[in-house]
Design a protein around this motif. Sequence first.
Motif, PDB file in Angstrom:
ATOM      1  N   CYS A  42     -26.177  44.282  60.161  1.00  0.00           N
ATOM      2  CA  CYS A  42     -26.404  45.724  60.113  1.00  0.00           C
ATOM      3  C   CYS A  42     -27.784  46.024  60.692  1.00  0.00           C
ATOM      4  O   CYS A  42     -28.768  45.387  60.297  1.00  0.00           O
ATOM      5  N   TYR A  44     -30.454  49.260  61.617  1.00  0.00           N
ATOM      6  CA  TYR A  44     -30.770  50.670  61.417  1.00  0.00           C
ATOM      7  C   TYR A  44     -32.033  50.991  62.204  1.00  0.00           C
ATOM      8  O   TYR A  44     -33.115  50.508  61.854  1.00  0.00           O
ATOM      9  N   CYS A  55     -35.916  53.318  54.214  1.00  0.00           N
ATOM     10  CA  CYS A  55     -34.758  52.441  54.432  1.00  0.00           C
ATOM     11  C   CYS A  55     -34.922  51.135  53.652  1.00  0.00           C
ATOM     12  O   CYS A  55     -34.003  50.709  52.938  1.00  0.00           O
ATOM     13  N   THR A  95     -36.511  48.813  64.073  1.00  0.00           N
ATOM     14  CA  THR A  95     -35.193  48.474  63.550  1.00  0.00           C
ATOM     15  C   THR A  95     -35.302  47.666  62.265  1.00  0.00           C
ATOM     16  O   THR A  95     -36.025  46.674  62.208  1.00  0.00           O
ATOM     17  N   TRP A 115     -19.715  50.875  55.415  1.00  0.00           N
ATOM     18  CA  TRP A 115     -20.951  51.387  56.025  1.00  0.00           C
ATOM     19  C   TRP A 115     -20.733  52.740  56.698  1.00  0.00           C
ATOM     20  O   TRP A 115     -21.675  53.503  56.885  1.00  0.00           O
ATOM     21  N   HIS A 120     -22.165  56.111  52.288  1.00  0.00           N
ATOM     22  CA  HIS A 120     -23.193  55.521  53.136  1.00  0.00           C
ATOM     23  C   HIS A 120     -23.750  56.536  54.131  1.00  0.00           C
ATOM     24  O   HIS A 120     -24.960  56.553  54.384  1.00  0.00           O
ATOM     25  N   TYR A 124     -27.677  57.406  54.636  1.00  0.00           N
ATOM     26  CA  TYR A 124     -28.385  57.417  55.924  1.00  0.00           C
ATOM     27  C   TYR A 124     -29.075  58.760  56.141  1.00  0.00           C
ATOM     28  O   TYR A 124     -30.226  58.823  56.584  1.00  0.00           O
ATOM     29  N   VAL A 129     -32.031  58.225  58.808  1.00  0.00           N
ATOM     30  CA  VAL A 129     -31.494  57.410  59.895  1.00  0.00           C
ATOM     31  C   VAL A 129     -30.238  58.100  60.428  1.00  0.00           C
ATOM     32  O   VAL A 129     -29.234  58.177  59.728  1.00  0.00           O
ATOM     33  N   ASN A 133     -27.784  55.805  65.037  1.00  0.00           N
ATOM     34  CA  ASN A 133     -28.786  54.736  65.016  1.00  0.00           C
ATOM     35  C   ASN A 133     -28.385  53.598  64.077  1.00  0.00           C
ATOM     36  O   ASN A 133     -29.209  52.749  63.748  1.00  0.00           O
ATOM     37  N   VAL A 134     -27.124  53.605  63.635  1.00  0.00           N
ATOM     38  CA  VAL A 134     -26.610  52.556  62.765  1.00  0.00           C
ATOM     39  C   VAL A 134     -25.613  51.724  63.564  1.00  0.00           C
ATOM     40  O   VAL A 134     -24.702  52.261  64.183  1.00  0.00           O
TER      41      VAL A 134
END
Length: 142
Positions: A42, A44, A55, A95, A115, A120, A124, A129, A133-134
Amino acid sequence: MTTTKTMYEAPAEAVTRTRVLIGEDDDPARRGTKTLVAWSDCRYYCPDEATVKACVEAIRQSDERLRSRPDEMMLWDWQTTWFEPDPANEHGGGTVLLGVAWYDQEFYEERRDAWFGRMHRKVYQDIGVPLENVEVTHWRRD
């Protein structure tokens, strides 16, 4: 006699990663006798330092909740969390990289896309985020 110590010089395009949270892959006792059946990578991308901190803190809190469960409910676990700064980002962004270790094939199949679920996506948004951007990549172990 003089000894010259040679330092390794990283190439200009080298990336620096900082370990920010220890996960099951860096703590053998944490995994114990569970067998890894899959894992998820994962990533981010956080636009600024405040988002990076939010985060990492959200992952830390989630990790604490997860580890408070009885061992028989541990069908997945967090792997080590890393931060990779973006040298082009003047606001301290970069990141956050996180792995998810999956120990049960059926549970992995059911939950691998969590996710992208409503809960989720809300997390985010709260962290800052953007969904674009995931990035999540899944890997199954043969």
